[in-house]
Every structure is written in structure tokens, then in C-alpha cells.
Design an enzyme around this catalytic site. Structure first.
Site, PDB file in Angstrom:
ATOM      1  N   LYS A 113     -13.305  -2.209  -6.518  1.00 11.27           N
ATOM      2  CA  LYS A 113     -13.999  -0.961  -6.767  1.00 11.27           C
ATOM      3  C   LYS A 113     -13.096   0.023  -7.497  1.00 11.27           C
ATOM      4  CE  LYS A 113     -15.507   3.014  -4.320  1.00 11.27           C
ATOM      5  NZ  LYS A 113     -15.760   3.782  -3.132  1.00 11.27           N
TER       6      LYS A 113
ATOM      7  N   LYS B  48      -7.824  -8.954  -8.519  1.00  9.72           N
ATOM      8  CA  LYS B  48      -8.988  -9.138  -7.677  1.00  9.72           C
ATOM      9  C   LYS B  48     -10.103  -8.193  -8.151  1.00  9.72           C
ATOM     10  CE  LYS B  48      -9.708  -9.023  -2.737  1.00  9.72           C
ATOM     11  NZ  LYS B  48      -9.155  -8.803  -1.421  1.00  9.72           N
TER      12      LYS B  48
ATOM     13  N   LYS C 242       0.817  -1.214   0.000  1.00 16.45           N
ATOM     14  CA  LYS C 242       0.000   0.000   0.000  1.00 16.45           C
ATOM     15  C   LYS C 242       0.845   1.254   0.000  1.00 16.45           C
ATOM     16  CE  LYS C 242      -4.422  -1.442   1.848  1.00 16.45           C
ATOM     17  NZ  LYS C 242      -5.445  -1.220   2.873  1.00 16.45           N
TER      18      LYS C 242
END
Ligand code: TRP
Length: 337
Positions: free
Chosen positions: A200, A197, A113
Site C-alpha cells: 500500500k 513486495k 522498521k
């Protein structure tokens, strides 16, 4: 012996999709019949990267609506938001002092991240796993349903529990949590790229089925979903190196509570266009009623806030009792009003 208790957290991202449903929420719904369950909307985890306040508020509401619309019973379980229970932050601080810097440095999700710009990531992002351990251990949860990507954070939770129990000579105080990573709840991949994956944040809306998509859009998305030229195999070995095909078959299996080989024995030899129209029917049958219910619930904010507030109070009762014990074990005194 400690009572068996399930705890899980979901980030309030808003616009939940089929991957969130099949990978997490459906599992939460099933678990409510077997365990005492606590489901937390982890708004304090969300702010480890910047959130627009207006969007955050509406995403929290949409997550509650999605939980309830999917069949999690707010009376039987505890559904609440993390910010309502201050004890999460308090215990996270304690765990900042229990966990070692070396442990944090090993966390792969932080590295992913934070990316190249590690120096500029928030401190919160670095200690995110300690807050997650606090979420779980504050309720002395014994079982945590999570995706594969959270396994390392659960290992850390176990290490924190062991170190605390050991340092403060309070054997068995915190339970050593067990992950629930069921093979029946697959990782749903993007409809455009079987390596990614379903998410959104992927640019193309055609990569995912949103819970609020209508019938026609779902049908179109499935028709356009990437596959390959081969027919459906009759054996699981025939799906090797066919990530997109595997993904569609696992979506079908999961929606129908079937095993992959059962689906293959039903469809083996058929082509994808026949399979896709069946798949489309099942997705529509499961997702559209949930989507309609979400839309309906979102019109009634006071209903959603009432449920969140009731859940938060139930959570506070447990959290306050346990944090008091934890402070006592550590020699801390907390005066209150
Ligand atoms: N980190 C989890 C995720 O991104 C969310 C989470 C926060 C969580 N606290 C938790 C999951 C406690 C399980 C238990 O998916």
C-alpha cells in the site's frame, strides 16, 4: 489434547490489495472449513507507529468489510478487533516479563522498521512481538497462517511458550504453535518491481491491484505491468532471474488454484500480451465482486460494528477464562467487579 485452533492477525491498513488477498485472506477463507478460526484486526499493533485516529477508525471498518466480502463467515469464525479484548494487553505485559532483552534484540523486523533512528522508535515497536505472542497464546492457538516475514516472530512465540511452561512447571500449558506458510499462497510482488513486495505504501498506484479497483483500471494496470521481452517458458527453470514474469505467473496460478508448472505447460511459448489478457480476466473475475461487496458493506457501518462486537464478545469468553488460569499459575490474584 488441545483442540486445533487457528489464529491470525491483520493490521488495519485500509485499502487492501491483491497481495493481501492472495497472501493471507484467501488462505483464511480456506482454513475456515478445516479449523476453528479466530481472525483479529490488530489495531494495537498498528499504533506502534503513529496513526491518525480518524483514518484508523475507518481502516478498521474497511478491514472487517474486506474479510467478510472475501468470504470469511463471521458467524462460523471469530472476527474481532484487538482493542476490544483487554486481555491481549495484560498477557503482553506478562510476556514482557518472560521474554529476554537478548531475544528482542535479534528481531530483524524491528531493525528494519526502526531503521537508523532506533533511539526514536516507540517502545511498543520493540515489544511488538510479545503482543503478537500474547494474541496467539491467549487463545492457545495451535496453527498460525502467516507470511514468511513473520516466521521469526512465531519462533519467538514458541520460545515464550516453552519458557513459561518450564518456569511455572506447567508442562504443555501453552501449545507450541505451528506456522502455516503454504507455498500455494505466494508472496505477491509489485507490478513495477519484482524485488519489492506489493504494498500500500509504494508511491505508484500502478504497482498494485487494490481490492476496490474497477474493471478498466485492473485491465490497464495489468497491461502496464513490467515483464521482459522473452516469451513464457515451458519449464520453471526458464523463470530464473525473471522476477516480474514469475510474479505474474504466480498470481495467475494462485487465482486459478493451479501449480506454476501447470500454468507453464498451458502457456509455454506464448507471449506476454496473450497471457496478460487471460490474467486480467481472472483478476477481474475474482477481485471485482469482492471490491463491489466491500463498497456495499462500507455503506452499512452498523452491520460491520454489530459483527465486530459479536466477534469480540466470543473472543472475550475464551480470553477471560484463559487469562484467569494464567494468573493462577503465576500466583497472581485478580479481583473484578
Ligand atoms: N505481525 C503480523 C503482521 O504484521 C500481524 C499479527 C499480529 C499477527 N498478531 C498476530 C499475525 C498474531 C499472526 C498471529 O503481519
Amino acid at each position: 489434547m488441545n483442540k486445533q485452533r487457528v489464529f491470525s492477525g491483520v493490521q488495519p491498513t485500509g485499502n487492501l490489495h491483491l497481495g493481501n488477498y492472495l497472501g493471507a485472506i484467501k488462505n483464511f477463507v480456506d482454513l475456515q472449513n478445516k479449523f476453528e478460526c479466530i481472525y483479529c484486526i490488530v489495531d494495537l499493533h498498528a499504533i506502534t507507529s503513529y496513526q491518525n485516529p480518524k483514518e484508523l477508525r475507518s481502516n478498521i471498518l474497511e478491514t472487517v468489510a474486506s474479510f467478510i466480502a472475501s468470504g470469511i463467515n463471521p458467524e462460523k469464525n471469530i472476527i474481532f478487533n484487538q482493542a476490544s479484548v483487554a486481555e491481549h494487553s495484560e498477557l503482553a505485559w506478562i510476556f514482557n516479563c518472560v521474554a529476554r532483552i537478548g531475544w528482542m534484540n535479534r528481531m530483524t523486523q524491528f531493525k528494519e522498521k526502526a531503521g537508523k533512528n532506533k533511539e526514536n522508535a516507540s517502545v511498543g515497536l520493540m515489544v511488538y512481538p510479545n503482543l503478537m505472542a500474547a494474541d496467539i497464546l491467549l487463545y492457545k492457538a495451535t496453527h498460525v497462517p502467516v507470511g514468511e516475514d513473520q516466521k521469526q516472530h512465531l519462533e519467538l512465540t514458541r520460545d515464550i511458550a516453552k519458557k513459561f511452561n518450564n518456569d511455572f512447571n506447567s508442562k504443555d500449558y501453552f501449545p507450541i504453535v505451528e506456522p502455516i506458510i503454504s507455498k500455494d499462497y505466494p508472496r505477491i510482488m509489485s507490478l513495477r518491481d519484482g524485488e519489492k513486495k506489493m504494498s500500500k505504501s509504494e508511491d505508484s498506484d500502478y504497482s498494485r491491484i487494490n481490492l476496490k479497483d474497477d474493471k478498466d483500471l485492473i485491465d490497464k494496470k495489468i497491461k502496464k505491468a513490467k515483464t521482459d521481452a522473452e516469451p513464457i517458458p515451458s519449464e520453471i527453470s526458464g523463470l530464473e532471474n525473471r522476477k516480474e514474469a514469475f510474479n505474474l505467473i504466480s498470481i495467475y496460478a494462485s487465482l486459478n488454484n493451479k501449480k506454476i508448472d501447470q500454468v507453464l505447460s498451458d502457456f509455454g511459448g506464448k507471449n506476454f500480451s496473450t497471457f496478460k489478457s487471460k490474467l486480467s480476466e481472472c483478476v477481474i473475475e475474482t477481485i471485482c465482486p469482492i471490491g463491489n461487496e466491500i463498497k456495499k458493506l462500507l455503506k452499512d457501518e452498523s452491520y460491520l460494528y454489530t459483527n465486530l462486537s459479536k466477534g469480540s464478545k466470543k473472543a472475550q469468553l475464551i480470553a477471560k477464562t484463559n487469562l484467569k488460569e494464567i494468573y493462577e499459575i503465576m500466583g497472581l490474584t485478580k479481583f473484578s467487579l
